[in-house]
Design an enzyme around this catalytic site. Structure first.
Site, short mmCIF file in Angstrom:
data_model
loop_
_atom_site.label_atom_id
_atom_site.label_comp_id
_atom_site.label_asym_id
_atom_site.label_seq_id
_atom_site.Cartn_x
_atom_site.Cartn_y
_atom_site.Cartn_z
N GLN A 93 44.78 35.51 43.16
CA GLN A 93 44.41 35.02 44.49
C GLN A 93 44.91 33.59 44.70
O GLN A 93 44.73 32.73 43.84
CB GLN A 93 42.88 35.09 44.64
CG GLN A 93 42.36 34.74 46.02
CD GLN A 93 42.73 35.73 47.10
OE1 GLN A 93 42.88 36.92 46.85
NE2 GLN A 93 42.90 35.25 48.32
N LYS B 84 38.37 43.04 48.44
CA LYS B 84 39.43 43.78 47.73
C LYS B 84 38.81 44.71 46.69
O LYS B 84 39.17 45.88 46.59
CB LYS B 84 40.40 42.81 47.05
CG LYS B 84 41.38 42.17 48.03
CD LYS B 84 42.17 41.04 47.40
CE LYS B 84 42.98 40.32 48.48
NZ LYS B 84 43.55 39.05 48.06
N ASP C 80 51.43 41.98 45.24
CA ASP C 80 51.58 41.05 46.36
C ASP C 80 53.01 41.04 46.89
O ASP C 80 53.27 40.59 48.01
CB ASP C 80 51.25 39.62 45.90
CG ASP C 80 49.83 39.18 46.26
OD1 ASP C 80 49.33 39.64 47.29
OD2 ASP C 80 49.27 38.38 45.50
N1 GUN Z 1 45.52 34.29 49.73
C1 GUN Z 1 45.59 34.53 51.06
N2 GUN Z 1 46.33 35.63 51.30
C2 GUN Z 1 46.74 36.08 50.10
C3 GUN Z 1 47.53 37.19 49.69
O1 GUN Z 1 48.02 37.99 50.48
N3 GUN Z 1 47.71 37.32 48.34
C4 GUN Z 1 47.19 36.45 47.45
N4 GUN Z 1 47.43 36.66 46.16
N5 GUN Z 1 46.45 35.42 47.79
C5 GUN Z 1 46.24 35.24 49.11
#
Ligand code: GUN
Length: 285
Positions: free
Chosen positions: A95, A51, A118
């Site tokens: 996350q 990311k 998100d």
């Molecule tokens: N962990 C796995 N997929 C995601 C996601 O799309 N967003 C977040 N914040 N954590 C994750």
């Protein structure tokens, strides 16, 4: 046809890089995304690294806050409060999963909806349910729709979409997006009876169950568009292999189009996260 998510994500990032430039030139805004990682989960560390890298590649500001596993919920809430009030931060992502002693829904609710890239905050999911403007839409579901349209074109109306899975992160929001696209939507899940028969009716089949190679070739209608959201690590001949929720080799012979794993939905998720951050920054200005 194989739907190339890697290429689609690269195309989207190229478009976003242009938008980021324009935002800087016209409004003096550089979109900023802050990712918060609590603990040492190895898969999460890989995701967060990707990311950060891709955020910088499109010209945005990327900050990363790494916190030890034993961080208290109150300390995390205090950090989120600071980020909520920091005008250089347009997107906040915590996350998941979080350590057991931290309540996920409390944390999601503590991010201001305008920075919830998100799309997990109840304000954003509520707006999605109501079909209201201004929602930030969860990233993986957005990616699924873009990939389905790569094969079917922009008009999905009247297609029967079957979604396997009902999670808040993928199953529910992707079903709502498909409904918004005028599909007839069936949501199937672990308690569904006659799952194979229901899947066989799908023009668009979205598999988001988290079970390796679960969807079989005889569940799929000839010519259907198959979107595989699964990322499962399995052991094969002593090596770890990444497979989806669909038995790819067998289903590829029956369907009209399919997203591979890896290289399908996965790369689109991060690209859509960047898209949400640009959107949040644009609204801010
Ligand atoms: N962990 C796995 N997929 C995601 C996601 O799309 N967003 C977040 N914040 N954590 C994750």
């Amino acid at each position: 046809m194989i739907i190339d998510g890697k290429q689609a994500a690269a195309d989207l990032r190229a478009e976003l890089a242009i938008e980021v430039k324009q935002l800087r030139q016209e409004k003096n805004i550089t979109p900023g995304l802050t990712v918060v990682l609590v603990g040492e989960d190895p898969a999460s560390q890989v995701y967060v690294r990707n990311k950060v890298k891709q955020t910088r590649e499109v010209g945005m500001i990327s900050e990363q806050i790494k916190l030890p596993t034993e961080t208290s919920q109150d300390d995390l809430l205090a950090i989120l409060d600071k980020l909520n009030n920091d005008p250089s931060v347009h997107g906040i992502l915590v996350q998941l999963p979080l350590p057991q002693h931290i309540d996920e829904s409390t944390i999601i609710a503590a991010i201001v909806p305008e920075k919830d890239v998100d799309g997990f905050h109840a304000m954003n999911s509520g707006r999605l349910v109501n079909g209201e403007a201004g929602a930030l839409i969860p990233c993986t579901p957005q990616g699924c729709i873009i990939l389905a349209k790569k094969h079917l074109g922009d008009d999905l109306s009247g297609q029967h979409a079957v979604v396997i899975g009902r999670s808040n992160i993928v199953g529910k929001p992707v079903a709502l997006l498909l409904l918004q696209e005028n599909c007839t939507v069936t949501i199937a899940h672990s308690r569904t009876k006659n799952l194979a028969e229901i899947c066989k009716q799908a023009d668009i089949l979205v598999a988001a169950v988290g079970r390796p190679e679960f969807v079989q070739a005889d569940w799929v209608k000839a010519g259907a568009t198959v979107i595989d959201v699964g990322i499962n690590r399995i052991e094969l001949d002593g090596k770890t292999k990444l497979v989806g929720d669909v038995d790819y080799a067998a289903v590829a012979d029956v369907c009209g189009a399919i997203t591979p794993v890896p290289g399908g939905v996965g790369p689109m998720t991060i690209a859509c996260l960047l898209k949400n951050t640009v959107e949040a920054a644009r609204r801010f200005g």
